[in-house]
Design a protein around this motif. Structure first.
Motif, PDB file in Angstrom:
ATOM      1  N   GLY A  76       0.602  -0.854  -0.204  1.00  0.00           N
ATOM      2  CA  GLY A  76      -0.303  -0.299  -0.044  1.00  0.00           C
ATOM      3  C   GLY A  76       0.868   1.473  -0.285  1.00  0.00           C
ATOM      4  N   LYS A  77       0.285   2.384  -0.321  1.00  0.00           N
ATOM      5  CA  LYS A  77       1.082   3.537  -0.824  1.00  0.00           C
ATOM      6  C   LYS A  77       1.892   4.419   0.665  1.00  0.00           C
ATOM      7  N   ASP A  78       1.055   3.945   1.776  1.00  0.00           N
ATOM      8  CA  ASP A  78       1.516   4.267   3.101  1.00  0.00           C
ATOM      9  C   ASP A  78       2.377   3.354   3.795  1.00  0.00           C
ATOM     10  N   HIS A  79       2.853   2.301   2.933  1.00  0.00           N
ATOM     11  CA  HIS A  79       3.396   1.299   3.995  1.00  0.00           C
ATOM     12  C   HIS A  79       3.130   0.261   4.793  1.00  0.00           C
ATOM     13  N   ASP A  80       1.191   0.245   5.487  1.00  0.00           N
ATOM     14  CA  ASP A  80       1.131  -0.157   5.844  1.00  0.00           C
ATOM     15  C   ASP A  80       0.220  -1.933   5.703  1.00  0.00           C
ATOM     16  N   TYR A  81       0.448  -2.008   4.495  1.00  0.00           N
ATOM     17  CA  TYR A  81      -0.428  -2.449   3.451  1.00  0.00           C
ATOM     18  C   TYR A  81      -0.357  -3.438   3.050  1.00  0.00           C
ATOM     19  N   HIS A  82       0.339  -4.209   3.361  1.00  0.00           N
ATOM     20  CA  HIS A  82       1.043  -5.778   1.837  1.00  0.00           C
ATOM     21  C   HIS A  82       0.240  -7.408   1.825  1.00  0.00           C
ATOM     22  N   ALA A  83       0.513  -7.135   0.795  1.00  0.00           N
ATOM     23  CA  ALA A  83      -0.610  -8.216   0.253  1.00  0.00           C
ATOM     24  C   ALA A  83       0.094  -9.311  -0.944  1.00  0.00           C
ATOM     25  N   CYS A  84       0.098 -10.424  -0.803  1.00  0.00           N
ATOM     26  CA  CYS A  84       0.443 -11.807  -1.652  1.00  0.00           C
ATOM     27  C   CYS A  84      -1.202 -12.413  -2.220  1.00  0.00           C
TER      28      CYS A  84
END
Length: 167
Positions: A76-84
């Motif tokens: 995510g653009k705020d670097h608080d969301y990651h997904a695979c």
């Protein structure tokens, strides 16, 4: 900022919002000795599909065979969301999808516009995903670390991890 409560209560909706909110993620074909590459996603949550514009002569297109699977990773653009995300991938030059997602940004890559002979699309049908959502607050993060250090049995509560299955 990614919401921890949304990650707990509506993780699928949050996932698709995040995928549609990034300019690019990393796409790779499973089982190949080939690096992942940046690709711009166009998500259709109603079919759990992500569409990607590409060229017919791209290495990734040549690597896709019947039954191929792929992974797509998003931060995510705020670097608080990651997904695979993972699922079946195929080359699908669907004219209706080419039209639906076409933009001036996409047009810049194709000399012949929508009729460019090298224009094609990839379709990733997502059937599995994992998300990691973390607190965006440095203060909350610090507080959770301090609490965990005071209580040896307590892990810091700084995020949510969820596994999602799609049909």
């Amino acid at each position: 900022m990614a919401s921890l409560s949304e990650a707990r209560e509506q993780p699928a909706r949050q996932l698709w919002d995040q995928v549609n909110g990034v300019h690019a993620g990393m796409l790779g074909i499973s089982g190949l000795d080939m690096h992942m590459q940046p690709m711009a996603p166009h998500a259709d949550p109603t079919t759990n599909t992500i569409w990607f514009y590409t060229k017919t002569d791209a290495d990734i297109v040549r690597a896709i065979k019947p039954g191929s699977r792929a992974h797509f990773c998003v931060i995510g653009k705020d670097h608080d969301y990651h997904a695979c995300l993972s699922g079946a991938i195929e080359v699908r030059p669907d004219p209706s999808k080419i039209e639906e997602y076409w933009s001036s940004m996409v047009a810049a890559w194709y000399d012949g516009g929508k009729k460019d002979p090298k224009l094609t699309m990839l379709s990733l049908h997502v059937d599995d995903a994992e998300i990691w959502v973390s607190t965006g607050s440095t203060l909350k993060f610090g507080w959770e670390i301090a609490k965990a250090n005071l209580d040896d049995d307590k892990m810091p509560d700084v995020g949510v991890k969820r596994h999602l299955q799609f049909a």
